[in-house]
Design an enzyme around this catalytic site. Sequence first.
Site, PDB file in Angstrom:
ATOM      1  N   MET A 171       0.811  -1.131   0.064  1.00 37.81           N
ATOM      2  CA  MET A 171      -0.002  -0.077   0.001  1.00 37.81           C
ATOM      3  C   MET A 171       0.956   1.028   0.023  1.00 37.81           C
ATOM      4  O   MET A 171       0.769   2.095   1.060  1.00 37.81           O
ATOM      5  CB  MET A 171      -0.855   0.174   1.190  1.00 37.81           C
ATOM      6  CG  MET A 171      -1.937  -1.257   1.203  1.00 37.81           C
ATOM      7  SD  MET A 171      -2.791  -1.387   2.685  1.00 37.81           S
ATOM      8  CE  MET A 171      -1.262  -2.444   3.686  1.00 37.81           C
TER       9      MET A 171
ATOM     10  N   GLN B 148     -10.805   2.919   0.161  1.00 35.49           N
ATOM     11  CA  GLN B 148     -10.658   4.346   0.742  1.00 35.49           C
ATOM     12  C   GLN B 148     -11.595   5.521   0.254  1.00 35.49           C
ATOM     13  O   GLN B 148     -12.230   6.186   0.972  1.00 35.49           O
ATOM     14  CB  GLN B 148      -9.199   4.770   0.698  1.00 35.49           C
ATOM     15  CG  GLN B 148      -8.215   3.815   1.146  1.00 35.49           C
ATOM     16  CD  GLN B 148      -6.869   4.425   0.690  1.00 35.49           C
ATOM     17  OE1 GLN B 148      -6.462   4.746  -0.268  1.00 35.49           O
ATOM     18  NE2 GLN B 148      -5.746   4.087   1.631  1.00 35.49           N
TER      19      GLN B 148
ATOM     20  N   THR C 218       2.293   1.554   5.866  1.00 35.93           N
ATOM     21  CA  THR C 218       1.620   2.798   5.174  1.00 35.93           C
ATOM     22  C   THR C 218       1.222   3.686   6.388  1.00 35.93           C
ATOM     23  O   THR C 218       1.083   2.926   7.538  1.00 35.93           O
ATOM     24  CB  THR C 218       0.463   2.175   4.670  1.00 35.93           C
ATOM     25  OG1 THR C 218      -0.727   3.108   4.347  1.00 35.93           O
ATOM     26  CG2 THR C 218      -0.273   1.246   5.296  1.00 35.93           C
ATOM     27  N   ASN C 219       1.075   4.822   6.230  1.00 33.82           N
ATOM     28  CA  ASN C 219       0.647   5.930   7.056  1.00 33.82           C
ATOM     29  C   ASN C 219      -0.796   5.633   7.345  1.00 33.82           C
ATOM     30  O   ASN C 219      -1.469   5.695   8.107  1.00 33.82           O
ATOM     31  CB  ASN C 219       1.215   7.285   6.717  1.00 33.82           C
ATOM     32  CG  ASN C 219       2.517   7.463   7.485  1.00 33.82           C
ATOM     33  OD1 ASN C 219       2.965   7.917   8.302  1.00 33.82           O
ATOM     34  ND2 ASN C 219       3.559   7.438   6.274  1.00 33.82           N
ATOM     35  N   THR C 220      -1.527   6.225   5.994  1.00 30.88           N
ATOM     36  CA  THR C 220      -2.968   6.286   5.697  1.00 30.88           C
ATOM     37  C   THR C 220      -3.838   5.072   6.468  1.00 30.88           C
ATOM     38  O   THR C 220      -4.528   5.052   7.493  1.00 30.88           O
ATOM     39  CB  THR C 220      -3.356   6.324   4.354  1.00 30.88           C
ATOM     40  OG1 THR C 220      -2.714   7.509   3.688  1.00 30.88           O
ATOM     41  CG2 THR C 220      -4.755   6.531   4.059  1.00 30.88           C
TER      42      THR C 220
ATOM     43  N   CYS D 173       3.485  10.027   4.415  1.00 31.80           N
ATOM     44  CA  CYS D 173       3.091   9.070   3.565  1.00 31.80           C
ATOM     45  C   CYS D 173       4.417   8.148   3.194  1.00 31.80           C
ATOM     46  O   CYS D 173       5.290   9.125   2.794  1.00 31.80           O
ATOM     47  CB  CYS D 173       2.354   9.767   2.354  1.00 31.80           C
ATOM     48  SG  CYS D 173       1.945   8.522   1.015  1.00 31.80           S
ATOM     49  N   THR D 174       4.238   7.100   3.096  1.00 32.64           N
ATOM     50  CA  THR D 174       5.624   6.326   2.884  1.00 32.64           C
ATOM     51  C   THR D 174       6.140   6.438   1.497  1.00 32.64           C
ATOM     52  O   THR D 174       7.314   6.256   1.317  1.00 32.64           O
ATOM     53  CB  THR D 174       5.418   4.828   3.071  1.00 32.64           C
ATOM     54  OG1 THR D 174       4.114   4.150   2.344  1.00 32.64           O
ATOM     55  CG2 THR D 174       5.065   4.466   4.745  1.00 32.64           C
ATOM     56  N   GLU D 175       5.368   6.885   0.630  1.00 33.81           N
ATOM     57  CA  GLU D 175       5.982   7.240  -0.783  1.00 33.81           C
ATOM     58  C   GLU D 175       6.670   8.543  -1.054  1.00 33.81           C
ATOM     59  O   GLU D 175       7.582   8.812  -1.814  1.00 33.81           O
ATOM     60  CB  GLU D 175       4.791   7.259  -1.718  1.00 33.81           C
ATOM     61  CG  GLU D 175       4.088   5.629  -2.188  1.00 33.81           C
ATOM     62  CD  GLU D 175       3.384   5.305  -1.224  1.00 33.81           C
ATOM     63  OE1 GLU D 175       2.980   4.083  -0.919  1.00 33.81           O
ATOM     64  OE2 GLU D 175       2.724   6.150  -0.357  1.00 33.81           O
TER      65      GLU D 175
END
Length: 231
Positions: free
Chosen positions: A10, A52, A83-85, A196-198
């Site tokens: 994710m 989501q 994932t953060n979200t 956000c991990t991206e």
Amino acid sequence: MKTIGLLGGMSWESTALYYQHLNKAVQQYLGGLNSAKVILNSVNFAEIEQLQQQGDWVQAAEVLKQEAQKLQRAGVDAIVLCTNTMHLVAPEIQKAMTVPLLHIADATAKHILAQGIQRVALLGTAFTMEQDFYKARLMEQGLEVLVPQDKDRVFIHRTIYDELCLGQVKASSKQLFLKIIEDLKQQGAQGVILGCTEIVMLLPETTAHDLPLFDTTSIHVQSAVDFMLDN
């Protein structure tokens, strides 16, 4: 060494960073041919993203609970949700587990407070920037949290999903991110959480406009390594 369960996918782009950073850190600590003991369960992000957008967090929690339970049955000692979200449903996941879920916001707050910083800006998906599941957890531990203005939140969210989750890193988007960070600095931010991990794909630097950038992926990985090695 304990075994970490990575609940990822994710997106898979940031999950790859988790796997890479975990193994590099363990090798750095232990040397030689040592690597991390990891069991990875990677979901189909398209299915999660649809939930989501529908706001169906109950079903999203159910999906991730089931996937986390697979990791527990496989014998992991703790779970890292990559994932953060989706930490929005972390409490529901933890309730379904007997092993701990290492929460990304807890690790991030501890890291920032250790540096004497209390007022931070938070960048991430709209869910992370606008809902309380993440901000409130940071604030409970003593941080003051700023978020970008409306139009900037829309841009950040769109960049994450339409570019970074697809592996696209654009110089034009980076410049706009830097402008947003400059604006937040003017509002008194002492540092910036890349929530956000991206985002670290776009901003791999450690500072921007003389503000420290807190890469939640690296911070989360370090908390996992500390758990694995009893640091």
